[in-house]
Design an enzyme around this catalytic site. Sequence first.
Site, PDB file in Angstrom:
ATOM      1  N   ILE A 227       1.060  -1.285  -0.132  1.00 42.55           N
ATOM      2  CA  ILE A 227      -0.005  -0.054  -0.126  1.00 42.55           C
ATOM      3  C   ILE A 227       1.042   1.163  -0.048  1.00 42.55           C
ATOM      4  CG2 ILE A 227      -1.758   1.349   1.311  1.00 42.55           C
ATOM      5  CD1 ILE A 227      -2.750  -1.452   2.335  1.00 42.55           C
TER       6      ILE A 227
ATOM      7  N   HIS B 257       0.062   5.062   1.693  1.00 36.56           N
ATOM      8  CA  HIS B 257       0.134   5.426   3.002  1.00 36.56           C
ATOM      9  C   HIS B 257       1.251   4.993   3.490  1.00 36.56           C
ATOM     10  CE1 HIS B 257      -2.827   6.781   6.659  1.00 36.56           C
ATOM     11  NE2 HIS B 257      -1.297   6.498   7.074  1.00 36.56           N
ATOM     12  N   LEU B 258       2.219   5.704   4.037  1.00 37.72           N
ATOM     13  CA  LEU B 258       3.405   5.294   4.690  1.00 37.72           C
ATOM     14  C   LEU B 258       3.273   4.340   6.026  1.00 37.72           C
ATOM     15  CD1 LEU B 258       6.440   5.948   4.839  1.00 37.72           C
ATOM     16  CD2 LEU B 258       5.853   7.303   6.634  1.00 37.72           C
ATOM     17  N   HIS B 259       4.051   3.344   5.922  1.00 35.80           N
ATOM     18  CA  HIS B 259       3.916   2.286   6.969  1.00 35.80           C
ATOM     19  C   HIS B 259       5.226   1.705   7.297  1.00 35.80           C
ATOM     20  CE1 HIS B 259       2.410   0.395   3.763  1.00 35.80           C
ATOM     21  NE2 HIS B 259       2.974  -0.974   4.219  1.00 35.80           N
ATOM     22  N   GLN B 260       5.571   1.668   8.667  1.00 36.16           N
ATOM     23  CA  GLN B 260       6.736   1.080   8.945  1.00 36.16           C
ATOM     24  C   GLN B 260       6.737  -0.580   9.378  1.00 36.16           C
ATOM     25  OE1 GLN B 260      10.842   2.755  10.210  1.00 36.16           O
ATOM     26  NE2 GLN B 260      10.021   2.475  12.138  1.00 36.16           N
TER      27      GLN B 260
END
Length: 185
Positions: free
Chosen positions: A140, A143-146
């Site tokens: 995805i 939308h940034l996600h770590q």
Amino acid sequence: MLTGMSSDPENQIGVGTPDAFQRLWTPHRMAYIQGEGKPSGPGAGDGCPFCSIPARSDEDSLIIARAERVYAVLNLYPYNGGHLLVVPYRHVADYTELTADETAELAEFTKRAMTAVRTAAGAHGFNIGLNQGAVAGAGIAAHLHQHVVPRWGGDANFMPVIGHTKVLPQLLAETRRLLADAWPV
């Protein structure tokens, strides 16, 4: 005939026939493969799951902890048990778009995630990273996600090599409860 099966018709196993665990099924992965739950576009209103997750209860959404600018949630398609994501509430695609406060909270929540997984499951190490853009592997990308992926000595068994899949011995709801209980305040 299924791959790896005997050419002897008397020893062939058909669909619905008990096979003594000769086949491995991971039907939950099909949603990921088919792109279910992925945004239809780059905007926050384009069906972004990371924008809609916080509106649900922690148990229903698998959120482990919430802060002012970010939250921690279990990955629905984990690489290992306890694989979680630290996600900003604000819909941004690139790390450079984060404010200084969002960057600081993302870093702090990553530290807390590591502490919680060590407390709850005794992780020996971690893979931590951001996949920036679809070409870099972001499922995805809008939308940034770590990712915070716990690792244990010997966790790379035959399954990823032979079966191209991971075996997770625990339901996600149970993993969420254990990590939420172990989350440092």
